[in-house]
Design an enzyme around this catalytic site. Sequence first.
Site, PDB file in Angstrom:
ATOM      1  N   ARG A 116       0.836  -1.210   0.000  1.00 57.62           N
ATOM      2  CA  ARG A 116       0.000   0.000   0.000  1.00 57.62           C
ATOM      3  C   ARG A 116       0.874   1.266   0.000  1.00 57.62           C
ATOM      4  NH1 ARG A 116      -4.591   1.274   4.663  1.00 57.62           N
ATOM      5  NH2 ARG A 116      -5.264   3.290   3.863  1.00 57.62           N
ATOM      6  N   ASN A 167       1.203   1.810  14.927  1.00 57.42           N
ATOM      7  CA  ASN A 167       0.295   0.823  14.325  1.00 57.42           C
ATOM      8  C   ASN A 167       0.418   0.708  12.810  1.00 57.42           C
ATOM      9  OD1 ASN A 167      -0.972   3.314  13.935  1.00 57.42           O
ATOM     10  ND2 ASN A 167      -3.011   2.423  13.971  1.00 57.42           N
ATOM     11  N   LYS A 190      10.883  10.818  12.012  1.00 59.91           N
ATOM     12  CA  LYS A 190      11.092  10.138  13.295  1.00 59.91           C
ATOM     13  C   LYS A 190      10.081   9.009  13.435  1.00 59.91           C
ATOM     14  CE  LYS A 190       9.778  10.078  17.612  1.00 59.91           C
ATOM     15  NZ  LYS A 190      10.101   8.697  17.930  1.00 59.91           N
ATOM     16  N   ASP A 228       9.986  17.134  21.743  1.00 57.45           N
ATOM     17  CA  ASP A 228       9.707  18.582  21.890  1.00 57.45           C
ATOM     18  C   ASP A 228      10.761  19.387  21.142  1.00 57.45           C
ATOM     19  OD1 ASP A 228       8.185  17.305  23.738  1.00 57.45           O
ATOM     20  OD2 ASP A 228       8.594  18.697  25.371  1.00 57.45           O
ATOM     21  N   GLU A 263      -3.025  13.733  12.379  1.00 61.41           N
ATOM     22  CA  GLU A 263      -3.998  12.625  12.307  1.00 61.41           C
ATOM     23  C   GLU A 263      -3.986  11.985  13.677  1.00 61.41           C
ATOM     24  OE1 GLU A 263      -3.491  10.697   7.927  1.00 61.41           O
ATOM     25  OE2 GLU A 263      -2.120  10.023   9.459  1.00 61.41           O
ATOM     26  N   ARG A 296      -6.485   0.318  15.314  1.00 69.02           N
ATOM     27  CA  ARG A 296      -6.593   1.213  14.145  1.00 69.02           C
ATOM     28  C   ARG A 296      -7.362   2.454  14.577  1.00 69.02           C
ATOM     29  NH1 ARG A 296     -10.301  -1.059  11.325  1.00 69.02           N
ATOM     30  NH2 ARG A 296     -10.045   0.217   9.467  1.00 69.02           N
ATOM     31  N   CYS A 297      -6.893   3.608  14.090  1.00 71.31           N
ATOM     32  CA  CYS A 297      -7.610   4.842  14.448  1.00 71.31           C
ATOM     33  C   CYS A 297      -9.047   4.756  13.985  1.00 71.31           C
ATOM     34  CB  CYS A 297      -6.916   6.049  13.831  1.00 71.31           C
ATOM     35  SG  CYS A 297      -6.827   5.997  12.045  1.00 71.31           S
ATOM     36  N   THR A 298      -9.280   4.073  12.847  1.00 72.09           N
ATOM     37  CA  THR A 298     -10.609   3.996  12.259  1.00 72.09           C
ATOM     38  C   THR A 298     -11.369   2.729  12.673  1.00 72.09           C
ATOM     39  OG1 THR A 298      -9.485   3.096  10.359  1.00 72.09           O
ATOM     40  CG2 THR A 298     -10.189   5.380  10.180  1.00 72.09           C
ATOM     41  N   GLU A 390     -10.905   5.858  23.872  1.00 72.73           N
ATOM     42  CA  GLU A 390     -10.426   5.029  22.751  1.00 72.73           C
ATOM     43  C   GLU A 390      -9.622   3.863  23.313  1.00 72.73           C
ATOM     44  OE1 GLU A 390      -7.057   6.530  20.460  1.00 72.73           O
ATOM     45  OE2 GLU A 390      -8.003   5.847  18.611  1.00 72.73           O
ATOM     46  N   ARG A 450      -9.593   4.417   6.214  1.00 76.67           N
ATOM     47  CA  ARG A 450      -8.865   5.563   5.640  1.00 76.67           C
ATOM     48  C   ARG A 450      -8.873   5.534   4.116  1.00 76.67           C
ATOM     49  NH1 ARG A 450      -2.758   5.670   5.491  1.00 76.67           N
ATOM     50  NH2 ARG A 450      -2.981   3.821   6.787  1.00 76.67           N
TER      51      ARG A 450
HETATM   52  P1  NAP Z   1       1.777   8.313  20.317  1.00 79.97           P
HETATM   53  O1  NAP Z   1       2.150   7.671  21.582  1.00 79.97           O
HETATM   54  O2  NAP Z   1       1.154   9.660  20.358  1.00 79.97           O
HETATM   55  O3  NAP Z   1       3.110   8.332  19.431  1.00 79.97           O
HETATM   56  C1  NAP Z   1       3.119   8.737  18.100  1.00 79.97           C
HETATM   57  C2  NAP Z   1       4.473   9.258  17.714  1.00 79.97           C
HETATM   58  O4  NAP Z   1       4.736  10.459  18.428  1.00 79.97           O
HETATM   59  C3  NAP Z   1       5.620   8.314  18.062  1.00 79.97           C
HETATM   60  O5  NAP Z   1       6.578   8.370  17.026  1.00 79.97           O
HETATM   61  C4  NAP Z   1       6.176   8.918  19.331  1.00 79.97           C
HETATM   62  O6  NAP Z   1       7.523   8.606  19.555  1.00 79.97           O
HETATM   63  C5  NAP Z   1       6.018  10.384  19.016  1.00 79.97           C
HETATM   64  N1  NAP Z   1       6.055  11.275  20.176  1.00 79.97           N
HETATM   65  C6  NAP Z   1       5.732  11.007  21.446  1.00 79.97           C
HETATM   66  N2  NAP Z   1       5.902  12.121  22.208  1.00 79.97           N
HETATM   67  C7  NAP Z   1       6.326  13.091  21.383  1.00 79.97           C
HETATM   68  C8  NAP Z   1       6.677  14.449  21.548  1.00 79.97           C
HETATM   69  N3  NAP Z   1       6.625  15.058  22.737  1.00 79.97           N
HETATM   70  N4  NAP Z   1       7.084  15.143  20.479  1.00 79.97           N
HETATM   71  C9  NAP Z   1       7.144  14.567  19.260  1.00 79.97           C
HETATM   72  N5  NAP Z   1       6.835  13.280  19.039  1.00 79.97           N
HETATM   73  C10 NAP Z   1       6.430  12.554  20.088  1.00 79.97           C
HETATM   74  O7  NAP Z   1       0.761   7.395  19.474  1.00 79.97           O
HETATM   75  P2  NAP Z   1       0.836   5.825  19.181  1.00 79.97           P
HETATM   76  O8  NAP Z   1       0.546   5.100  20.449  1.00 79.97           O
HETATM   77  O9  NAP Z   1       2.100   5.494  18.446  1.00 79.97           O
HETATM   78  O10 NAP Z   1      -0.370   5.621  18.140  1.00 79.97           O
HETATM   79  C11 NAP Z   1      -1.662   5.308  18.539  1.00 79.97           C
HETATM   80  C12 NAP Z   1      -2.556   6.528  18.430  1.00 79.97           C
HETATM   81  O11 NAP Z   1      -2.433   7.072  17.124  1.00 79.97           O
HETATM   82  C13 NAP Z   1      -4.036   6.194  18.591  1.00 79.97           C
HETATM   83  O12 NAP Z   1      -4.644   7.198  19.361  1.00 79.97           O
HETATM   84  C14 NAP Z   1      -4.561   6.217  17.171  1.00 79.97           C
HETATM   85  O13 NAP Z   1      -5.939   6.491  17.075  1.00 79.97           O
HETATM   86  C15 NAP Z   1      -3.721   7.283  16.564  1.00 79.97           C
HETATM   87  N6  NAP Z   1      -3.657   7.123  15.120  1.00 79.97           N
HETATM   88  C16 NAP Z   1      -4.377   7.981  14.346  1.00 79.97           C
HETATM   89  C17 NAP Z   1      -4.392   7.836  12.966  1.00 79.97           C
HETATM   90  C18 NAP Z   1      -5.186   8.747  12.086  1.00 79.97           C
HETATM   91  O14 NAP Z   1      -4.983   8.679  10.890  1.00 79.97           O
HETATM   92  N7  NAP Z   1      -6.077   9.575  12.593  1.00 79.97           N
HETATM   93  C19 NAP Z   1      -3.644   6.818  12.385  1.00 79.97           C
HETATM   94  C20 NAP Z   1      -2.916   5.957  13.198  1.00 79.97           C
HETATM   95  C21 NAP Z   1      -2.928   6.120  14.566  1.00 79.97           C
HETATM   96  P3  NAP Z   1       7.920   7.482  20.631  1.00 79.97           P
HETATM   97  O15 NAP Z   1       7.349   6.226  20.116  1.00 79.97           O
HETATM   98  O16 NAP Z   1       9.391   7.545  20.616  1.00 79.97           O
HETATM   99  O17 NAP Z   1       7.318   7.907  21.942  1.00 79.97           O
HETATM  100  O1  G3H Z   2      -4.866   3.689  12.348  1.00 78.58           O
HETATM  101  C1  G3H Z   2      -5.236   4.531  11.546  1.00 78.58           C
HETATM  102  C2  G3H Z   2      -5.127   4.320  10.111  1.00 78.58           C
HETATM  103  O2  G3H Z   2      -5.095   5.552   9.439  1.00 78.58           O
HETATM  104  C3  G3H Z   2      -6.263   3.452   9.637  1.00 78.58           C
HETATM  105  O3  G3H Z   2      -6.096   3.098   8.333  1.00 78.58           O
HETATM  106  O4  G3H Z   2      -8.466   2.464   7.953  1.00 78.58           O
HETATM  107  O5  G3H Z   2      -6.685   1.818   6.329  1.00 78.58           O
HETATM  108  O6  G3H Z   2      -6.815   0.740   8.577  1.00 78.58           O
HETATM  109  P1  G3H Z   2      -7.069   1.955   7.764  1.00 78.58           P
END
Ligand code: NAP
Ligand code: G3H
Length: 502
Positions: A116, A167, A190, A228, A263, A296-298, A390, A450
């Site tokens: 993909r 993820n 990063k 940061d 996102e 998955r966020c979705t 969530e 997505r």
């Molecule tokens: P996360 O804990 O917020 O981490 C995401 C990224 O941010 C990681 O690379 C993390 O690095 C980095 N990070 C953490 N603290 C930071 C800071 N102070 N400054 C800059 N970067 C920083 O999220 P996750 O647990 O990986 O992902 C799960 C979340 O993502 C869920 O809430 C999900 O819904 C959301 N998500 C949303 C979408 C969308 O398209 N809307 C898609 C996928 C996932 P480290 O790993 O080194 O801490």
């Molecule tokens: O986790 C969030 C992704 O943007 C979801 O993508 O709906 O293709 O699984 P997807």
Amino acid sequence: MINNLDFSIMKDGKDYKYYSNGKWRKSTSGDLIQVYNPYNNELIANVQACTMEEADKIIKVAHENIDCWEEFPLNKRAEILNESANLMIKSSEKLGHLLMREIGKPLNSAISEIIRTAEIFKATAESSLQISGETIIGDAFEGYSKEKLSITYRVPLGVVLCIGPFNYPFNLTGSKIAPALMAGNSVVMKPPSQGPLTALHFGIILEKAGVPPGVFNIITGRGSEIGDYLVSHPLIDMINFTGSSETGKFLAKIAGMKPLLLELGGKDAAIILDDADLDITVKAIVSGAFSFSGQRCTAVKRVLPMPGIADKLIEKVTKETLKLTIGDPAKNNIIGPLISSKQCDYVQGLIDDALEKGAVLKCGNKREGNIIWPTILDNVNVDMRIAWEEPFGPVLPFIRINSAEQAIKISNKSEYGLQGMIFTENIDLAFNIAQELEVGTIQVNGKSSRGPDHFPFLGTKSSGLGTQGIKYALESMSRPKVVVMNLSEKGKLIKECFVPEK
Ligand code: NAP
Ligand code: G3H
């Protein structure tokens, strides 16, 4: 034609290096981040925990290389992206296996994630070739003549910081890198600390495809230590981030005036009306809620059924959920490990809270290692945490409703606004409900998701800022540049109007 890639510097048990200015380097910190397989807790490899000084250097390198890359003709950038995509496809099995092990994603989904991403690279290259500017003549406003005209075209923003989540660590960094590079920006990426290994291969792939040293760079390190610093660095010109709402909101506070594309999290609700097609609805809910164990966020994160369908829907969803395979991601089981035991504790806390407050357990609520059995909760009410938080795990709450108005109210009360779903055969009503939902996208008779990746993808409220999707991401990562020509009236040809004789 490019030969196979040499991934020998990236092997199990090795200390992966970070990638700056075309070279693989060890951090002077001497500190390493261990990457464990969440399924069996085996150590796969280590990555460098880079320092702020290294972050500063890498950003400066990217900044110094903006001009070099911007000068590259668009068609050459497109060739490089296409070649990168070919390399990804060639390596998809190998990279997919690594991805499966570092985040516990089922093997076939992990390989699909690589393919993909390659498709996004190709489509982004193609789409960027269609980007054009516009010319506007000034005389629409009183007092301006045709001799004043604006010529608008798009230019890059500078250095784009791309931060991805665990993820989709390859795809959701790749979907940022491709538009950033095509729009002429240099990049600092990063990856997440849990799931950095596959994404580090972008360094080898892009270099082999022809991206010059310094244009694309990867820094590894803990978000809590260098995040940061990266985000607030004055030489970062744009931030494209995917991750939790908590982190995203924090970044927005410290980013100053940098453009942001965020996102974030979701709590997608499926509203099920009495006339919904049961089979279509059940299939969408089970796969939407439980694929990749709900990480998955979705994912479908709440179901709001009307009274005429609720009982049979819940029974059938439970029956289908009990058929889901559970176990080793290498064997393509649907339900596998969550990313960490801390995340399992969080999910278990949500289940316990709901059960203590009177929710009815239909299946699941079992844990072994990092695996949580798919859990269905009936009779969930708005006083339970699972109605609003969530889980990012395999837990599906059913909140029974009595009217479409009530469903809209509960959907909109969420702090999130990623997607919504409506299942019904009454398309007029579906459209009317869709207009009331405060989300980025509404799916009618389908699960939230997505793709396809040229669709706009966005969230409202705590779910994000800005719009992804190929064309939209290219726009977000560039800006209009306007040149206003004030032409001389000296050479103007005066034409008289021809008035026909009556
Ligand atoms: P996360 O804990 O917020 O981490 C995401 C990224 O941010 C990681 O690379 C993390 O690095 C980095 N990070 C953490 N603290 C930071 C800071 N102070 N400054 C800059 N970067 C920083 O999220 P996750 O647990 O990986 O992902 C799960 C979340 O993502 C869920 O809430 C999900 O819904 C959301 N998500 C949303 C979408 C969308 O398209 N809307 C898609 C996928 C996932 P480290 O790993 O080194 O801490
Ligand atoms: O986790 C969030 C992704 O943007 C979801 O993508 O709906 O293709 O699984 P997807």
